[in-house]
Design a protein around this motif. Structure first.
Motif, PDB file in Angstrom:
ATOM      1  N   ILE A 274       0.850  -1.186   0.000  1.00  0.00           N
ATOM      2  CA  ILE A 274       0.000   0.000   0.000  1.00  0.00           C
ATOM      3  C   ILE A 274       0.885   1.235   0.000  1.00  0.00           C
ATOM      4  CG2 ILE A 274      -1.711   1.342   1.272  1.00  0.00           C
ATOM      5  CD1 ILE A 274      -2.813  -1.212   2.404  1.00  0.00           C
ATOM      6  N   ARG A 275       0.543   2.174  -0.879  1.00  0.00           N
ATOM      7  CA  ARG A 275       1.218   3.479  -0.864  1.00  0.00           C
ATOM      8  C   ARG A 275       0.259   4.486  -0.235  1.00  0.00           C
ATOM      9  NH1 ARG A 275       5.653   5.473  -3.215  1.00  0.00           N
ATOM     10  NH2 ARG A 275       5.954   3.525  -4.338  1.00  0.00           N
ATOM     11  N   ARG A 276       0.750   5.203   0.777  1.00  0.00           N
ATOM     12  CA  ARG A 276      -0.128   6.098   1.503  1.00  0.00           C
ATOM     13  C   ARG A 276       0.569   7.421   1.785  1.00  0.00           C
ATOM     14  NH1 ARG A 276      -0.218   3.736   7.717  1.00  0.00           N
ATOM     15  NH2 ARG A 276       2.037   3.665   7.992  1.00  0.00           N
ATOM     16  N   ASN A 277      -0.226   8.433   2.091  1.00  0.00           N
ATOM     17  CA  ASN A 277       0.305   9.753   2.409  1.00  0.00           C
ATOM     18  C   ASN A 277       0.588   9.856   3.902  1.00  0.00           C
ATOM     19  OD1 ASN A 277       0.121  10.768  -0.251  1.00  0.00           O
ATOM     20  ND2 ASN A 277      -2.061  11.198   0.037  1.00  0.00           N
ATOM     21  N   GLU A 278       1.712  10.463   4.229  1.00  0.00           N
ATOM     22  CA  GLU A 278       2.070  10.714   5.616  1.00  0.00           C
ATOM     23  C   GLU A 278       2.530  12.155   5.762  1.00  0.00           C
ATOM     24  OE1 GLU A 278       4.964   8.001   7.050  1.00  0.00           O
ATOM     25  OE2 GLU A 278       3.791   6.213   6.577  1.00  0.00           O
ATOM     26  N   VAL A 279       2.471  12.661   6.982  1.00  0.00           N
ATOM     27  CA  VAL A 279       2.980  13.990   7.288  1.00  0.00           C
ATOM     28  C   VAL A 279       4.429  13.854   7.707  1.00  0.00           C
ATOM     29  CG1 VAL A 279       2.747  16.018   8.757  1.00  0.00           C
ATOM     30  CG2 VAL A 279       0.712  14.835   7.940  1.00  0.00           C
ATOM     31  N   GLY A 280       5.315  14.583   7.031  1.00  0.00           N
ATOM     32  CA  GLY A 280       6.745  14.426   7.263  1.00  0.00           C
ATOM     33  C   GLY A 280       7.339  15.418   8.230  1.00  0.00           C
ATOM     34  N   ALA A 281       6.535  15.971   9.148  1.00  0.00           N
ATOM     35  CA  ALA A 281       7.045  16.948  10.112  1.00  0.00           C
ATOM     36  C   ALA A 281       6.222  16.853  11.381  1.00  0.00           C
ATOM     37  CB  ALA A 281       6.984  18.361   9.535  1.00  0.00           C
ATOM     38  N   VAL A 282       6.767  17.392  12.456  1.00  0.00           N
ATOM     39  CA  VAL A 282       6.057  17.466  13.740  1.00  0.00           C
ATOM     40  C   VAL A 282       6.128  18.900  14.246  1.00  0.00           C
ATOM     41  CG1 VAL A 282       6.496  15.068  14.350  1.00  0.00           C
ATOM     42  CG2 VAL A 282       8.134  16.822  15.031  1.00  0.00           C
ATOM     43  N   LEU A 283       5.170  19.260  15.061  1.00  0.00           N
ATOM     44  CA  LEU A 283       5.181  20.595  15.647  1.00  0.00           C
ATOM     45  C   LEU A 283       6.281  20.692  16.696  1.00  0.00           C
ATOM     46  CD1 LEU A 283       1.373  21.224  16.121  1.00  0.00           C
ATOM     47  CD2 LEU A 283       2.898  22.547  14.661  1.00  0.00           C
ATOM     48  N   PRO A 284       7.085  21.744  16.688  1.00  0.00           N
ATOM     49  CA  PRO A 284       8.111  21.919  17.722  1.00  0.00           C
ATOM     50  C   PRO A 284       7.477  22.072  19.100  1.00  0.00           C
ATOM     51  CG  PRO A 284       8.508  23.371  15.843  1.00  0.00           C
ATOM     52  CD  PRO A 284       7.139  22.800  15.668  1.00  0.00           C
ATOM     53  N   VAL A 285       8.159  21.550  20.107  1.00  0.00           N
ATOM     54  CA  VAL A 285       7.651  21.648  21.476  1.00  0.00           C
ATOM     55  C   VAL A 285       7.519  23.102  21.904  1.00  0.00           C
ATOM     56  CG1 VAL A 285       8.120  21.048  23.880  1.00  0.00           C
ATOM     57  CG2 VAL A 285       8.611  19.405  22.064  1.00  0.00           C
ATOM     58  N   THR A 286       8.419  23.944  21.436  1.00  0.00           N
ATOM     59  CA  THR A 286       8.364  25.362  21.824  1.00  0.00           C
ATOM     60  C   THR A 286       7.065  26.014  21.347  1.00  0.00           C
ATOM     61  OG1 THR A 286       9.645  25.873  19.823  1.00  0.00           O
ATOM     62  CG2 THR A 286      10.857  25.660  21.896  1.00  0.00           C
ATOM     63  N   ASN A 287       6.567  25.617  20.178  1.00  0.00           N
ATOM     64  CA  ASN A 287       5.303  26.167  19.682  1.00  0.00           C
ATOM     65  C   ASN A 287       4.145  25.784  20.595  1.00  0.00           C
ATOM     66  OD1 ASN A 287       7.012  26.815  17.595  1.00  0.00           O
ATOM     67  ND2 ASN A 287       5.639  26.136  15.963  1.00  0.00           N
ATOM     68  N   ILE A 288       4.162  24.549  21.081  1.00  0.00           N
ATOM     69  CA  ILE A 288       3.110  24.096  21.981  1.00  0.00           C
ATOM     70  C   ILE A 288       3.198  24.853  23.308  1.00  0.00           C
ATOM     71  CG2 ILE A 288       2.109  22.094  23.127  1.00  0.00           C
ATOM     72  CD1 ILE A 288       1.951  21.972  20.105  1.00  0.00           C
TER      73      ILE A 288
END
Length: 219
Positions: free
Chosen positions: A65-79
């Motif tokens: 299966i070929r699927r879409n993924e998100v290749g980044a995460v939100l920085p902890v500092t932003n949270i």
């Protein structure tokens, strides 16, 4: 006291950690993924689940299966800034979309044998009989704190409490070595988490899972 659950699903992916980019599943469910199914039904700080045996009920089948993924995460500092009253953090999927191939399992069914033990966080009113009754009652009704899944959250599964195993079908007849498989993650050391592995073997559709303190489990 031991419990047996039957879990089934259309797809599963128990990702091999040595595969850095593409998602490639182990041949069968890992003990850590099996433990998570029990915890989804009943989790308390006072108990810790252990998996003793995994039975494979359907032939091992694969699908690409070929699927879409998100290749980044939100920085902890932003949270942290958002929690302090700053602007709400945002991650734009279209700017971070990645397409990856995966080798997954399809049409899976397992019979999971597990038990729990009381931890150091158990209180004076906690006892094994109380938690056993809670788990049995919830499992019979199909209740869970979160929907159990098979490796990744998009591959949800159904579960059923088995109380008379002698009336259940036999596992598959396949026997072969499965190689080193992820056992669980160890959070007790200074560097967390540390993966633990064991040399898994399928014998007539059954994998016997060693105890966590056994020499068969290695970091």
């Amino acid at each position: 006291m031991g419990f047996v659950l039957e879990v089934t699903g259309d797809f599963a992916c128990f990702t091999r950690p040595e595969m850095k980019v593409e998602r490639v599943s182990y041949d069968v469910i890992t003990p850590s993924a099996a433990r998570a199914v029990f915890e989804s039904i009943l989790w308390k700080p006072a108990i810790a689940w252990r998996i003793h045996k995994i039975e494979v009920l359907k032939p091992i089948r694969w699908v690409n299966i070929r699927r879409n993924e998100v290749g980044a995460v939100l920085p902890v500092t932003n949270i942290t800034r958002a929690m302090a009253g700053g602007a709400a953090p945002a991650l734009y999927v279209e700017d971070n979309r990645q397409q990856r191939a995966g080798l997954f399992l399809r049409d899976v069914a397992y019979r999971l044998h597990g038990s729990f033990e009381l931890t150091a966080k158990a209180g004076s009113t906690d006892n094994a009989a109380k938690f056993a009754d809670m788990f049995s009652r919830r499992a019979r009704k199909g209740q869970c704190f979160n929907q159990p899944y098979l490796g990744t959250r998009e591959f949800s599964c159904e579960f059923r409490l088995i109380e008379e195993i002698e009336n259940e079908p036999s596992p598959i007849s396949e026997s072969r070595p499965l190689g080193w498989m992820l056992y669980d993650l160890d959070f007790s050391g200074p560097k967390n988490p540390q993966p633990l592995f064991f040399n898994a073997e399928l014998n007539s559709g059954v994998i016997h899972v060693p105890d966590r303190g056994s020499e068969e489990v290695r970091g």
